[in-house]
Design an enzyme around this catalytic site. Structure first.
Site, PDB file in Angstrom:
ATOM      1  N   TYR A 101       0.835  -1.204   0.000  1.00  0.00           N
ATOM      2  CA  TYR A 101       0.000   0.000   0.000  1.00  0.00           C
ATOM      3  C   TYR A 101       0.880   1.269   0.000  1.00  0.00           C
ATOM      4  O   TYR A 101       2.091   1.206   0.147  1.00  0.00           O
ATOM      5  CB  TYR A 101      -0.878  -0.009   1.253  1.00  0.00           C
ATOM      6  CG  TYR A 101      -0.038  -0.037   2.522  1.00  0.00           C
ATOM      7  CD1 TYR A 101       0.424   1.137   3.086  1.00  0.00           C
ATOM      8  CD2 TYR A 101       0.318  -1.251   3.118  1.00  0.00           C
ATOM      9  CE1 TYR A 101       1.218   1.115   4.213  1.00  0.00           C
ATOM     10  CE2 TYR A 101       1.111  -1.282   4.241  1.00  0.00           C
ATOM     11  CZ  TYR A 101       1.566  -0.096   4.783  1.00  0.00           C
ATOM     12  OH  TYR A 101       2.368  -0.112   5.877  1.00  0.00           O
ATOM     13  N   GLU A 160      34.366   3.226  27.963  1.00  0.00           N
ATOM     14  CA  GLU A 160      35.399   4.074  27.359  1.00  0.00           C
ATOM     15  C   GLU A 160      34.842   5.398  26.835  1.00  0.00           C
ATOM     16  O   GLU A 160      35.520   6.407  26.806  1.00  0.00           O
ATOM     17  CB  GLU A 160      36.082   3.317  26.227  1.00  0.00           C
ATOM     18  CG  GLU A 160      37.098   2.315  26.773  1.00  0.00           C
ATOM     19  CD  GLU A 160      37.642   1.409  25.693  1.00  0.00           C
ATOM     20  OE1 GLU A 160      38.750   1.664  25.229  1.00  0.00           O
ATOM     21  OE2 GLU A 160      36.931   0.454  25.338  1.00  0.00           O
TER      22      GLU A 160
END
Ligand code: ASP
Length: 323
Positions: free
Chosen positions: A34, A300
């Site tokens: 659609y 980190e």
């Protein structure tokens, strides 16, 4: 002159942006081929049986703000949406807003609005997985539920309602490409359920629905969307290549959300170039690629706050960098 001493009728505002809920297909059995964003929000409301009951005496105002497949959602549309929400919610007779939206980026729009619209009134986003022309479309029920929810006295802040479940803007995530119940709030669980035209809030849910207004919220309403900083999402994965980071930095990226593996670990091939990017002024935020949980302990890179998914963390970092 006739003086009418009546209590002012309160309003619910419905804003249309497109999506599958407003989509049309070539046959009733077409659930995938659609075209999204075809029918007006007024048309969608007209197709909802029992609309007046769910409004509980409130007036309805609707506006078509966009007509998009939400895979193509953009910052300019977000800004208009935030401005119109702010405009309407500042009016004392408006109880809340319902937004019809595609499912693909629904969680990003919900988080954006949660961060920038300064209100405690409810803003309820809803959607559909099947187009309006399907044999059994899910849009009308979802829209009816959204209207019921927005009128509920306990409703506040930005929420999503789909397939009978109510999700918070922070936790909601699209988790399935096809099934009707395509959204999950992960380990947080839904805020509540829609049952027979009533809201059942989860009693065990101690989370505040309330606001996570961003410190720079106001800027998102006034800085032209074209000037919003470019923030990208970078996924760490096997075979990661530093050229990806370097290309983004060379192209002018201002912020990177790094979706790390597991508990926020990042492939060594990315780490040096990410350090260089940071030294050059690129803002970094770390999230986990995992769909549940959030990063625990030292990492980190700087983790994104709130344990957001990568795409919501991108919204927050973009707001952090607005000037
Ligand atoms: N691509 C559509 C959209 O996000 C999918 C949907 O709404 O279900 O607009």
């Amino acid at each position: 002159m006739q003086v009418v001493a009546s209590k002012k009728i309160q309003k619910v505002v419905v804003l249309g942006t497109g999506g599958t809920i407003a989509g049309t297909g070539s046959s009733v059995s077409d659930h995938t081929g659609y075209t999204a964003g075809q029918l007006s929000v007024q048309h969608l409301l007209d197709a909802v049986p029992g609309l007046q009951d769910s409004l509980q005496g409130h007036d309805l105002v609707c506006e078509q703000l966009a007509q998009l497949d939400s895979k193509d959602m953009d910052h300019a549309t977000w800004q208009v949406l935030a401005q119109r929400c702010t405009h309407w919610l500042e009016q004392a007779d408006v109880v809340g807003i319902v937004i019809t939206h595609g499912t693909d980026t629904l969680e990003e729009t919900a988080w954006f609005l949660q961060q920038v619209v300064d209100t405690h009134k409810p803003v309820v986003l809803t959607c559909a997985m099947r187009p309006a022309t399907a044999l059994a479309p899910d849009g009308p029920q979802n829209l009816l539920d959204a209207l019921t929810l927005v009128c509920d006295p306990q409703a506040q802040a930005v929420m999503v309602v789909c397939a009978g479940r109510i999700h918070s803007a922070r936790d909601v995530q699209k988790v399935h490409p096809y099934r009707l119940d395509a959204f999950s709030s992960g380990e947080a669980g839904p805020l509540g359920f829609m049952e027979q035209g009533r809201v059942r809030w989860c009693a065990s849910n101690a989370r505040p629905m309330g606001h996570a207004l961003h410190a720079q919220a106001r800027l998102a309403l006034v800085v032209p969307a074209a000037d919003w900083p470019w923030v990208a999402v970078l996924h760490s994965h096997a075979g990661a290549d530093a050229r990806q980071v370097k290309a983004l930095v060379a192209a002018g990226v201002k912020g990177l959300v790094v979706a790390g593996t597991g508990n926020g670990t990042v492939h060594h091939a990315f780490l040096t170039s990410l350090g260089q990017a940071q030294a050059q002024g690129v803002a970094l935020r770390l999230v986990s690629r995992c769909t549940e949980g959030q990063i625990v302990g030292q990492t980190e890179l700087q983790p994104s706050t709130l344990g957001l998914n990568a795409f919501k963390a991108r919204v927050s970092l973009m707001l952090d960098l607005l000037e």
